[in-house]
Enzyme design. Structure first.
Site, PDB file in Angstrom:
ATOM      1  N   HIS A   1     -40.985   4.961 -10.825  1.00  0.00           N
ATOM      2  CA  HIS A   1     -39.625   4.699 -11.290  1.00  0.00           C
ATOM      3  C   HIS A   1     -39.487   5.150 -12.744  1.00  0.00           C
ATOM      4  CE1 HIS A   1     -39.168   2.513  -7.621  1.00  0.00           C
ATOM      5  NE2 HIS A   1     -40.002   1.563  -7.985  1.00  0.00           N
TER       6      HIS A   1
ATOM      7  N   GLU B   1     -40.589  -3.747 -12.236  1.00  0.00           N
ATOM      8  CA  GLU B   1     -40.569  -4.686 -11.114  1.00  0.00           C
ATOM      9  C   GLU B   1     -41.890  -5.440 -11.002  1.00  0.00           C
ATOM     10  OE1 GLU B   1     -39.710  -2.010  -7.921  1.00  0.00           O
ATOM     11  OE2 GLU B   1     -41.779  -1.362  -7.680  1.00  0.00           O
TER      12      GLU B   1
ATOM     13  N   HIS C   1     -47.138   3.832  -7.632  1.00  0.00           N
ATOM     14  CA  HIS C   1     -47.434   2.672  -6.804  1.00  0.00           C
ATOM     15  C   HIS C   1     -46.935   2.877  -5.381  1.00  0.00           C
ATOM     16  CE1 HIS C   1     -43.338   2.120  -8.319  1.00  0.00           C
ATOM     17  NE2 HIS C   1     -43.082   1.458  -7.196  1.00  0.00           N
TER      18      HIS C   1
ATOM     19  N   ARG D   1     -39.902   9.806  -5.142  1.00  0.00           N
ATOM     20  CA  ARG D   1     -40.996   9.919  -4.172  1.00  0.00           C
ATOM     21  C   ARG D   1     -41.915  11.068  -4.556  1.00  0.00           C
ATOM     22  NH1 ARG D   1     -37.017  10.158  -0.219  1.00  0.00           N
ATOM     23  NH2 ARG D   1     -36.327   8.105   0.416  1.00  0.00           N
TER      24      ARG D   1
END
Length: 323
Positions: A103, A120, A178, A198
């Site tokens: 991200h 996150e 991740h 991605r």
């Protein structure tokens, strides 16, 4: 109308890697297949969750903020975010692995997508035998070596794979590569953002489109943090009837609370909304002389005007989240 503790109607999201655990383990009710995510509290444009019951039933999270402002968010939170809710709260069920992804930072996300970044955290609620997460790199790696591994389709070999069990927690800052592995059910707390790059997707074909999903490696290369870390898991205490610090970041604060009997929380000095995510067992809540119940897989939001919350349970675990 007066504010009160609010449950929202979850939004169920199809994912090609989704399974049935949201239904079988968390008692979610839906009739679609391959549901991978339950968005519990969302202010993502076009995906705003609505109040489940009470006098505010049907109102979106955005409408609540527009009406109640700092009384709902917290005055200090409202000054920072205005009418935008800062967090997106989810449960995720991965029947098969998610793509390897990253991200962007707040700065990159703002510049490229006019969005927040996506810091996150994951709290594992259930994991099949040998289920794993991918977090960061296994050893020191240069950008050049990374690109070589990507080109040769061997990128998985340089990722850090970690076998997980119930209660394992990971903070995933922006820039950290991740992926959630097959057989993992978890709670996710993140900034309000739906921006994901991605990197690798196992050459899978999405049954709904008949095509491989798009990769974003040109965008991802500038977003990746190539720093090597030797430990990714969050260490925390699990003391009973106390507030155990879990993940405290600049973007959200999360505590782990294990209740047996009665536990009282005083929020009179906290200038923020508070969210409870029940991750094990079930419990009763008393707030403003009214009672509410929460079972594993349910989420409730307390507006910033909340002063005291009393929790009763034979045995339950929940995450306490605020800004």
């Amino acid at each position: 109308m007066e504010l009160y503790p609010i449950k929202f109607e979850p939004l169920y999201k199809y994912r090609l890697w989704g399974g049935e655990k949201l239904k079988t383990h968390l008692n979610k009710e839906y009739n679609k297949e391959s549901i991978g995510e339950s968005w519990e509290i969302s202010d993502v444009k076009g995906d705003e969750t609505q109040v489940l019951s009470g006098t505010l039933k049907g109102q979106t999270l955005k409408q609540l903020i527009q009406t109640y402002k700092g009384a709902f968010l917290g005055e200090s939170v409202y000054k920072i975010f205005g009418e935008d809710f800062p967090l997106l709260i989810k449960f995720i069920d991965a029947k098969t692995p998610l793509s390897i992804q990253v991200h962007p930072s707040n700065e990159l996300a703002k510049e490229r997508h006019n969005s927040f970044g996506k810091n996150e955290m994951w709290y594992v609620m259930q994991a099949d035998k040998d289920a794993e997460l991918i977090v960061g790199f296994e050893s020191e790696i240069s950008k050049e070596e990374y690109l070589k591994q990507l080109e040769e389709d061997t990128i998985l070999n340089v990722m850090h794979h970690e076998t997980v069990a119930k209660g394992d927690t990971f903070y995933i800052p922006t820039g950290r590569i991740h992926a959630i592995g097959a057989g993992v059910l978890l709670a996710e707390i993140q900034q309000t953002s739906d921006v994901t790059y991605r990197i690798y997707d196992y050459n899978r074909v999405d049954a709904t489109t008949g095509k491989e999903r798009e990769l974003h490696n040109d965008l991802a290369i500038d977003a990746i943090d190539f720093t090597y870390y030797n430990n990714f898991k969050t260490n925390y205490k699990k003391d009973i009837n106390t507030t155990n610090t879990l993940v405290h970041s600049p973007y959200f604060k999360t505590n782990f609370i294990k209740v047996q009997g009665e536990f009282i929380k005083d929020y009179s000095k906290l200038d923020s909304f508070v969210i409870y995510m029940c991750v094990s067992g079930d419990f009763e809540i008393e707030c403003n002389n009214k009672k509410y119940s929460l079972q594993m897989g349910e989420t409730i939001l307390f507006p910033a005007t909340t002063i005291n919350v009393r929790v009763f349970s034979n045995k339950a675990d929940f995450l306490e989240i605020y800004y």
